[in-house]
Design a protein around this motif. Structure first.
Motif, PDB file in Angstrom:
ATOM      1  N   LYS A  53      37.838  48.685  41.928  1.00 51.60           N
ATOM      2  CA  LYS A  53      38.050  47.498  41.102  1.00 51.60           C
ATOM      3  C   LYS A  53      37.096  46.414  41.595  1.00 51.60           C
ATOM      4  O   LYS A  53      36.916  46.251  42.803  1.00 51.60           O
ATOM      5  CB  LYS A  53      39.499  47.028  41.222  1.00 51.60           C
ATOM      6  N   GLU A  56      37.805  40.573  41.729  1.00 45.85           N
ATOM      7  CA  GLU A  56      39.005  39.833  42.127  1.00 45.85           C
ATOM      8  C   GLU A  56      38.680  38.371  42.373  1.00 45.85           C
ATOM      9  O   GLU A  56      37.717  38.037  43.068  1.00 45.85           O
ATOM     10  CB  GLU A  56      39.611  40.456  43.394  1.00 45.85           C
ATOM     11  N   ASN A  57      39.456  37.487  41.764  1.00 43.43           N
ATOM     12  CA  ASN A  57      39.344  36.031  41.889  1.00 43.43           C
ATOM     13  C   ASN A  57      38.085  35.438  41.279  1.00 43.43           C
ATOM     14  O   ASN A  57      37.836  34.252  41.429  1.00 43.43           O
ATOM     15  CB  ASN A  57      39.471  35.590  43.356  1.00 43.43           C
ATOM     16  N   GLN A  60      36.770  34.035  34.830  1.00 41.26           N
ATOM     17  CA  GLN A  60      36.884  34.971  33.711  1.00 41.26           C
ATOM     18  C   GLN A  60      35.554  35.195  32.987  1.00 41.26           C
ATOM     19  O   GLN A  60      35.328  36.244  32.396  1.00 41.26           O
ATOM     20  CB  GLN A  60      37.924  34.430  32.734  1.00 41.26           C
ATOM     21  N   ARG A  85      36.245  41.438  34.802  1.00 40.43           N
ATOM     22  CA  ARG A  85      36.726  42.426  35.774  1.00 40.43           C
ATOM     23  C   ARG A  85      36.202  43.803  35.380  1.00 40.43           C
ATOM     24  O   ARG A  85      35.932  44.070  34.200  1.00 40.43           O
ATOM     25  CB  ARG A  85      38.262  42.495  35.815  1.00 40.43           C
ATOM     26  N   VAL A 132      41.351  40.755  32.964  1.00 41.04           N
ATOM     27  CA  VAL A 132      41.978  40.098  34.122  1.00 41.04           C
ATOM     28  C   VAL A 132      43.420  40.572  34.280  1.00 41.04           C
ATOM     29  O   VAL A 132      43.847  40.922  35.390  1.00 41.04           O
ATOM     30  CB  VAL A 132      41.910  38.553  33.978  1.00 41.04           C
ATOM     31  N   ARG A 133      44.159  40.615  33.204  1.00 41.31           N
ATOM     32  CA  ARG A 133      45.566  41.032  33.270  1.00 41.31           C
ATOM     33  C   ARG A 133      45.695  42.476  33.733  1.00 41.31           C
ATOM     34  O   ARG A 133      46.513  42.787  34.606  1.00 41.31           O
ATOM     35  CB  ARG A 133      46.223  40.854  31.901  1.00 41.31           C
ATOM     36  N   GLU A 136      44.996  42.844  37.435  1.00 42.41           N
ATOM     37  CA  GLU A 136      46.104  42.366  38.271  1.00 42.41           C
ATOM     38  C   GLU A 136      47.276  43.340  38.289  1.00 42.41           C
ATOM     39  O   GLU A 136      47.965  43.471  39.301  1.00 42.41           O
ATOM     40  CB  GLU A 136      46.562  40.996  37.788  1.00 42.41           C
ATOM     41  N   LEU A 137      47.509  44.045  37.201  1.00 44.53           N
ATOM     42  CA  LEU A 137      48.668  44.936  37.097  1.00 44.53           C
ATOM     43  C   LEU A 137      48.432  46.336  37.656  1.00 44.53           C
ATOM     44  O   LEU A 137      49.391  47.023  38.017  1.00 44.53           O
ATOM     45  CB  LEU A 137      49.101  45.063  35.632  1.00 44.53           C
TER      46      LEU A 137
END
Length: 147
Positions: A53, A56-57, A60, A85, A132-133, A136-137
């Motif tokens: 991945k 991160e951070n 967007q 991402r 992004v979502r 994160e998941l």
């Protein structure tokens, strides 16, 4: 967790281990259709795992080249920019074992108007917000099924 990409429906669904839907979004898959040949621009099918991945951070609107952030959109990159991402995929079957070497990702796109239509070069494009979502998941190793 399971990410399911439905090529015919141009949809991605993320479900938890019990099968409950956590998110669903519109995608864009390969304009050239499905397949696994190097350089074909086709989206591979079968079983995969998220093997790395990136982003991160990051903001967007971050543009990535070679999985490295290089600036922001629209200053850098056109409509085909990789944004927000990246979830890299590793093929788990003999037929799609070259997926990582083909640099097939699930990633954000600047061309959100084309989501719902197969226009990518083989990757699975999603909106930057959905990238992004999903990032994160989904932990590393998340199973992905593309059909």
């Amino acid at each position: 967790m399971l990410i399911h990409v439905d090529i015919a429906g141009q949809r991605l669904t993320l479900s938890d281990a019990a099968g409950a839907e956590l998110m669903s979004c519109t995608v864009s898959t390969g304009a050239a259709g499905v397949g696994t040949k190097e350089g074909s621009g086709k989206t591979p099918t079968g079983r995969f795992a998220v093997c790395s991945k990136h982003g991160e951070n990051a903001p967007q609107n971050t543009v990535f080249r070679g999985r490295v952030p290089v600036g922001t959109w629209p200053a850098l990159g056109g409509e085909d920019a990789i944004l927000a991402r990246i979830l890299c995929l590793d093929g788990l079957e003999a037929a799609n074992a070259n997926t990582r070497a083909r640099y097939i990702y699930i990633h954000g796109t600047a061309d959100t108007a084309q989501l719902g239509h197969p226009v990518s070069h083989g990757c699975i494009r999603v909106s930057p917000e959905d990238a992004v979502r999903l990032f994160e998941l989904c932990p590393l190793g998340t199973e992905v099924r593309i059909d």
